[in-house]
Design an enzyme around this catalytic site. Sequence first.
Site, short mmCIF file in Angstrom:
data_model
loop_
_atom_site.label_atom_id
_atom_site.label_comp_id
_atom_site.label_asym_id
_atom_site.label_seq_id
_atom_site.Cartn_x
_atom_site.Cartn_y
_atom_site.Cartn_z
N HIS A 119 0.84 -1.20 0.00
CA HIS A 119 0.00 0.00 0.00
C HIS A 119 0.88 1.25 0.00
O HIS A 119 2.11 1.16 -0.11
CB HIS A 119 -1.02 -0.01 1.15
CG HIS A 119 -0.43 -0.12 2.52
ND1 HIS A 119 0.37 0.85 3.07
CD2 HIS A 119 -0.53 -1.09 3.46
CE1 HIS A 119 0.72 0.50 4.29
NE2 HIS A 119 0.21 -0.69 4.55
N HIS A 167 4.05 1.40 2.27
CA HIS A 167 5.26 0.74 1.75
C HIS A 167 5.83 1.54 0.58
O HIS A 167 7.04 1.67 0.42
CB HIS A 167 4.96 -0.68 1.25
CG HIS A 167 4.21 -1.54 2.23
ND1 HIS A 167 2.93 -1.97 2.01
CD2 HIS A 167 4.57 -2.02 3.44
CE1 HIS A 167 2.53 -2.70 3.04
NE2 HIS A 167 3.51 -2.74 3.93
N CYS A 194 3.66 -10.31 20.46
CA CYS A 194 2.73 -9.65 19.52
C CYS A 194 3.07 -10.18 18.14
O CYS A 194 4.17 -9.93 17.63
CB CYS A 194 2.88 -8.13 19.57
SG CYS A 194 1.96 -7.35 18.22
N CYS A 220 3.88 -7.39 15.49
CA CYS A 220 5.25 -6.85 15.56
C CYS A 220 6.29 -7.95 15.43
O CYS A 220 7.47 -7.66 15.23
CB CYS A 220 5.51 -6.14 16.87
SG CYS A 220 4.48 -4.72 17.18
N CYS A 227 -0.61 -4.01 22.57
CA CYS A 227 0.58 -3.47 21.90
C CYS A 227 0.25 -2.08 21.37
O CYS A 227 -0.84 -1.85 20.82
CB CYS A 227 0.95 -4.43 20.76
SG CYS A 227 1.68 -3.63 19.34
N HIS A 284 -0.30 -2.21 17.35
CA HIS A 284 -1.39 -2.98 16.74
C HIS A 284 -2.69 -2.95 17.52
O HIS A 284 -3.72 -3.36 17.00
CB HIS A 284 -0.94 -4.42 16.50
CG HIS A 284 0.15 -4.52 15.48
ND1 HIS A 284 1.47 -4.51 15.82
CD2 HIS A 284 0.10 -4.56 14.13
CE1 HIS A 284 2.20 -4.56 14.71
NE2 HIS A 284 1.40 -4.58 13.69
N LYS A 287 -5.11 5.37 11.08
CA LYS A 287 -3.98 4.53 10.68
C LYS A 287 -4.45 3.70 9.49
O LYS A 287 -5.57 3.19 9.48
CB LYS A 287 -3.59 3.62 11.85
CG LYS A 287 -2.36 2.81 11.55
CD LYS A 287 -1.93 2.02 12.78
CE LYS A 287 -0.59 1.38 12.56
NZ LYS A 287 -0.55 0.32 11.57
N LYS A 337 -5.30 -2.82 6.52
CA LYS A 337 -6.18 -3.63 5.69
C LYS A 337 -7.49 -3.88 6.42
O LYS A 337 -8.57 -3.81 5.84
CB LYS A 337 -5.48 -4.95 5.38
CG LYS A 337 -5.72 -5.39 3.97
CD LYS A 337 -4.90 -6.56 3.50
CE LYS A 337 -4.58 -7.58 4.57
NZ LYS A 337 -3.98 -8.79 4.03
#
Length: 513
Positions: free
Chosen positions: A17, A20, A125, A128, A143, A146, A298, A301
């Site tokens: 996405h 990246h 996690c 991570c 976390c 996430h 944030k 997906k």
Amino acid sequence: MKFYITTPIYYVNDIPHVGHSYTTIAADILARWKRLNNYDVFFLTGTDEHGAKIAAAAKEKDKNALELCDEMSAKFREAWDLLNISNTDFVRTTEQRHVLAVNKVVQTLFDKGFIFSKKYEGFYCIGCERFYAQKDLDENGCCHFHKTKPVLQSEENYFFKLSSFQKSLLERITDKNHKEHIDIQPEERRNEIVGKLKLGLEDVSFSRSAIEWGIPLPFDKKQTVYVWIDALINYITGIGYPVDETKFQKFWPADVHLMAKDILWFHSVIWPAILIGANLPLPKKVYSHGFFTLNSNKMSKSLGNVISPKELVDKYGVDAARYLTVTLIPFGPDGDISWQGLTLKYNTDLANNLGNLISRTIKMAEKYFDLLVPQTIPNLWLAKNAAALLQENFASNMDNIQLHKAAESLQDAITLVNKQIETDAPWKLARTDMVKLATCIYSYLQAADIIAMHLLPFMPTLSEEIWRITGATGSIIETAKKYFTDRVIPETGFSVAGSQLRVSGILFPRVTE
Ligand code: ME8
């Protein structure tokens, strides 16, 4: 001179996405810039394919793990092709060459006594791919990245003696004169890392006994190498370690590891400690940029709010998509993007500012000079002003990875030329002074050539197109390489009088929301 730049290797459980793309386009822009400055560039990207997260994703899709990796890794390659990314190599952690590199590093660390086994209990996690202590989690036990609850796991694992590297790391990070100095940027993030380092370091997990999808430890095949240790080693796999000594010696150490702040700790503490342990030189710079959010959320997906590279390219074209992705927010802090923001910047910087400069100039050349570079006394005054402005602001910002500022200076140079066009009012000159009109058009063409050369790293295709439209001679890349070395504009300019111009289609059609 060599320049070695890397992006993170991305997890293949997710589709590529704009997050990246942000890092990858930025690295590509820097790689292209260094090539134009005559560096021998190695630019590495790739995919991170082992570990619990990938194994779980494969299971969920009812696929064999390698099958999922092949499929998803190909999607990253496709995205980078679409965005015209000029990486030298693409490393996959499931490749045999990587297994060799991991085995060599891991065995070296074991032989040197940096690896020991112990029973461990911690909160893992999976997002991570790391253990957290209770104190590192938020008030709900989640976390921070996430927002999910890591599971308490207990394993007999191998550990890496990270704690024994505290002093060496602090020296190398804080002492600019250390021959192994590692420059962590931006400064605020370096300060955070130094602050944390001063508090002391805990040894870190080096292997997993419960995860089969990974590289078996060479000294205990029942365990697999912890995915982060595996992943970090990609940076030396990609340049030939341990089989191609010549290539490795030529390009290592990396000049820049680029990433977002989420994984800065791994790159500025754990990776350097592994390298010190394995007796290898340290990367020169670790640079972390901020996070993109989309309309203040944030991107993820699961929230369904990711922007794909294809959506950007479909809307704005490849070159503009590259430009917008890296210039919309300052390079360093977090920032919010939105479709409105992207479109506004596209229309302002590209459709209006740059697009107008080219289309007005070419239209007048077509109307009054038969689409030829006017025959006139070479007037390089405007090109020299644009060049001086760029020389002062562009190169240093590129070298300091302040891509938004480098782009701002490009816009300033374009604005300078557009203002001059307004002042000259060439459309009036056509009635009164054809000699002056010829000089004016000539000067706009030369200034456009200077701008096109600086634009190359951001917009490789459209810069070449502008170069052809303005009737400039020779290859833009070769000319730019020479120009960035000696900073000399030829006496005849780049678009030589009498050369044929090309009619430009609309370079940047206006985009509506
Ligand atoms: O962490 N904003 O892989 P990953 C800005 N495999 N950058 C973003 C972003 C966003 N919203 N989303 C992703 C991993 N990125 C490991 C790396 S390296 C040895 C191993 C970019 O797929 C940014 O570069 O989670 C971030 O650091 C990286 O993708 C994380 O990619």
